[in-house]
Motif scaffolding. Sequence first.
Motif, PDB file in Angstrom:
ATOM      1  N   MET A   1       0.638  -0.820  -0.122  1.00 57.08           N
ATOM      2  CA  MET A   1       0.401  -0.383  -0.300  1.00 57.08           C
ATOM      3  C   MET A   1       0.744   1.389  -0.046  1.00 57.08           C
ATOM      4  N   TYR A   2       0.695   2.539  -0.363  1.00 50.94           N
ATOM      5  CA  TYR A   2       1.255   3.407  -0.606  1.00 50.94           C
ATOM      6  C   TYR A   2       0.675   4.661   0.654  1.00 50.94           C
ATOM      7  N   GLY A   3       0.674   5.072   1.320  1.00 51.80           N
ATOM      8  CA  GLY A   3       0.765   5.925   2.236  1.00 51.80           C
ATOM      9  C   GLY A   3      -0.751   6.137   2.662  1.00 51.80           C
ATOM     10  N   THR A   4      -1.074   6.796   2.993  1.00 49.23           N
ATOM     11  CA  THR A   4      -2.789   6.225   3.757  1.00 49.23           C
ATOM     12  C   THR A   4      -3.501   7.849   3.527  1.00 49.23           C
ATOM     13  N   LYS A   5      -4.941   7.292   3.865  1.00 48.67           N
ATOM     14  CA  LYS A   5      -5.951   8.282   3.239  1.00 48.67           C
ATOM     15  C   LYS A   5      -6.939   8.125   4.269  1.00 48.67           C
ATOM     16  N   SER A   6      -7.831   9.279   4.685  1.00 48.84           N
ATOM     17  CA  SER A   6      -8.952   9.460   5.008  1.00 48.84           C
ATOM     18  C   SER A   6      -9.729   8.245   4.894  1.00 48.84           C
ATOM     19  N   PRO A   7     -10.185   7.797   6.037  1.00 46.02           N
ATOM     20  CA  PRO A   7     -11.556   6.385   5.622  1.00 46.02           C
ATOM     21  C   PRO A   7     -12.711   6.336   5.107  1.00 46.02           C
ATOM     22  N   LEU A   8     -13.230   8.016   4.818  1.00 46.23           N
ATOM     23  CA  LEU A   8     -13.995   7.962   3.891  1.00 46.23           C
ATOM     24  C   LEU A   8     -13.760   8.922   2.596  1.00 46.23           C
ATOM     25  N   ALA A   9     -12.644   8.428   2.087  1.00 51.79           N
ATOM     26  CA  ALA A   9     -12.060   8.199   1.199  1.00 51.79           C
ATOM     27  C   ALA A   9     -12.014   6.728  -0.015  1.00 51.79           C
ATOM     28  N   SER A  10     -12.482   5.664   1.500  1.00 51.15           N
ATOM     29  CA  SER A  10     -11.896   4.331   0.631  1.00 51.15           C
ATOM     30  C   SER A  10     -13.203   3.933   0.581  1.00 51.15           C
ATOM     31  N   VAL A  11     -13.135   3.216  -0.772  1.00 47.94           N
ATOM     32  CA  VAL A  11     -14.478   3.061  -1.138  1.00 47.94           C
ATOM     33  C   VAL A  11     -14.673   1.822  -0.970  1.00 47.94           C
ATOM     34  N   THR A  12     -14.044   0.716  -0.120  1.00 51.14           N
ATOM     35  CA  THR A  12     -14.091  -0.275   1.040  1.00 51.14           C
ATOM     36  C   THR A  12     -14.952  -0.173   2.420  1.00 51.14           C
ATOM     37  N   ILE A  13     -14.798   1.086   2.913  1.00 54.04           N
ATOM     38  CA  ILE A  13     -16.181   1.922   4.156  1.00 54.04           C
ATOM     39  C   ILE A  13     -16.720   1.981   2.765  1.00 54.04           C
ATOM     40  N   ILE A  47     -22.792   9.737  -6.964  1.00 53.20           N
ATOM     41  CA  ILE A  47     -22.487  11.196  -6.165  1.00 53.20           C
ATOM     42  C   ILE A  47     -20.463  11.306  -6.024  1.00 53.20           C
ATOM     43  N   ILE A  48     -20.613  10.053  -5.707  1.00 52.97           N
ATOM     44  CA  ILE A  48     -18.842  10.519  -5.254  1.00 52.97           C
ATOM     45  C   ILE A  48     -18.293  10.063  -6.231  1.00 52.97           C
ATOM     46  N   THR A  49     -18.424   9.959  -7.112  1.00 52.79           N
ATOM     47  CA  THR A  49     -17.690   9.995  -8.128  1.00 52.79           C
ATOM     48  C   THR A  49     -17.684  11.378  -9.072  1.00 52.79           C
ATOM     49  N   ALA A  50     -18.945  12.009  -9.192  1.00 49.96           N
ATOM     50  CA  ALA A  50     -18.976  13.240  -9.445  1.00 49.96           C
ATOM     51  C   ALA A  50     -18.489  14.179  -8.341  1.00 49.96           C
ATOM     52  N   VAL A  51     -17.899  14.388  -6.967  1.00 48.90           N
ATOM     53  CA  VAL A  51     -17.572  14.705  -6.270  1.00 48.90           C
ATOM     54  C   VAL A  51     -15.844  14.486  -6.738  1.00 48.90           C
ATOM     55  N   GLY A  52     -15.547  13.503  -6.428  1.00 42.40           N
ATOM     56  CA  GLY A  52     -13.737  13.207  -7.413  1.00 42.40           C
ATOM     57  C   GLY A  52     -13.414  13.955  -8.355  1.00 42.40           C
ATOM     58  N   GLY A  53     -14.063  14.077  -9.356  1.00 44.53           N
ATOM     59  CA  GLY A  53     -14.766  15.120 -10.148  1.00 44.53           C
ATOM     60  C   GLY A  53     -14.607  15.727 -10.260  1.00 44.53           C
ATOM     61  N   LEU A  54     -15.022  16.128 -10.204  1.00 40.76           N
ATOM     62  CA  LEU A  54     -14.859  18.527  -9.702  1.00 40.76           C
ATOM     63  C   LEU A  54     -13.791  18.111  -8.585  1.00 40.76           C
ATOM     64  N   ILE A  55     -13.460  17.974  -7.463  1.00 43.18           N
ATOM     65  CA  ILE A  55     -12.527  17.535  -6.913  1.00 43.18           C
ATOM     66  C   ILE A  55     -11.480  18.392  -7.617  1.00 43.18           C
ATOM     67  N   ALA A  56     -11.073  16.522  -8.549  1.00 45.15           N
ATOM     68  CA  ALA A  56      -9.578  16.754  -9.270  1.00 45.15           C
ATOM     69  C   ALA A  56      -9.680  18.170  -9.705  1.00 45.15           C
ATOM     70  N   ILE A  57     -10.574  18.677 -10.783  1.00 45.69           N
ATOM     71  CA  ILE A  57     -10.955  19.599 -12.036  1.00 45.69           C
ATOM     72  C   ILE A  57     -10.579  21.201 -10.819  1.00 45.69           C
ATOM     73  N   TYR A  58     -10.725  21.074 -10.693  1.00 42.92           N
ATOM     74  CA  TYR A  58     -10.629  22.278  -8.907  1.00 42.92           C
ATOM     75  C   TYR A  58      -8.675  22.117  -8.378  1.00 42.92           C
ATOM     76  N   GLY A  59      -8.404  20.799  -8.303  1.00 45.14           N
ATOM     77  CA  GLY A  59      -7.315  21.362  -8.021  1.00 45.14           C
ATOM     78  C   GLY A  59      -5.827  21.736  -9.404  1.00 45.14           C
ATOM     79  N   ARG A  60      -6.502  20.814 -10.037  1.00 46.30           N
ATOM     80  CA  ARG A  60      -5.964  21.477 -11.763  1.00 46.30           C
ATOM     81  C   ARG A  60      -5.873  22.512 -11.900  1.00 46.30           C
ATOM     82  N   VAL A  61      -7.182  23.707 -11.858  1.00 49.08           N
ATOM     83  CA  VAL A  61      -7.342  24.610 -11.828  1.00 49.08           C
ATOM     84  C   VAL A  61      -6.532  25.658 -10.729  1.00 49.08           C
TER      85      VAL A  61
END
Length: 70
Positions: A1-13, A47-61
Amino acid sequence: MYGTKSPLASVTIWGSIIAIAPQVLSLVGIEMSQEQATGIAAHADAIITAVGGLIAIYGRVRAKSTIGKS
């Protein structure tokens, strides 16, 4: 595994929460059919997929550097 992430960012959770939600709701007196549980899971995934996409676009901008090889 690489690094850590929030439990809420986990698809498994999220999958686990969605899987046990009908049983928990049943314990508190709210009945849910398999079709309803499946519908909720599909909507949550969308919803999770859409939010992830929006965050990715925001991060790039917002980024100050270009993407590329150094």
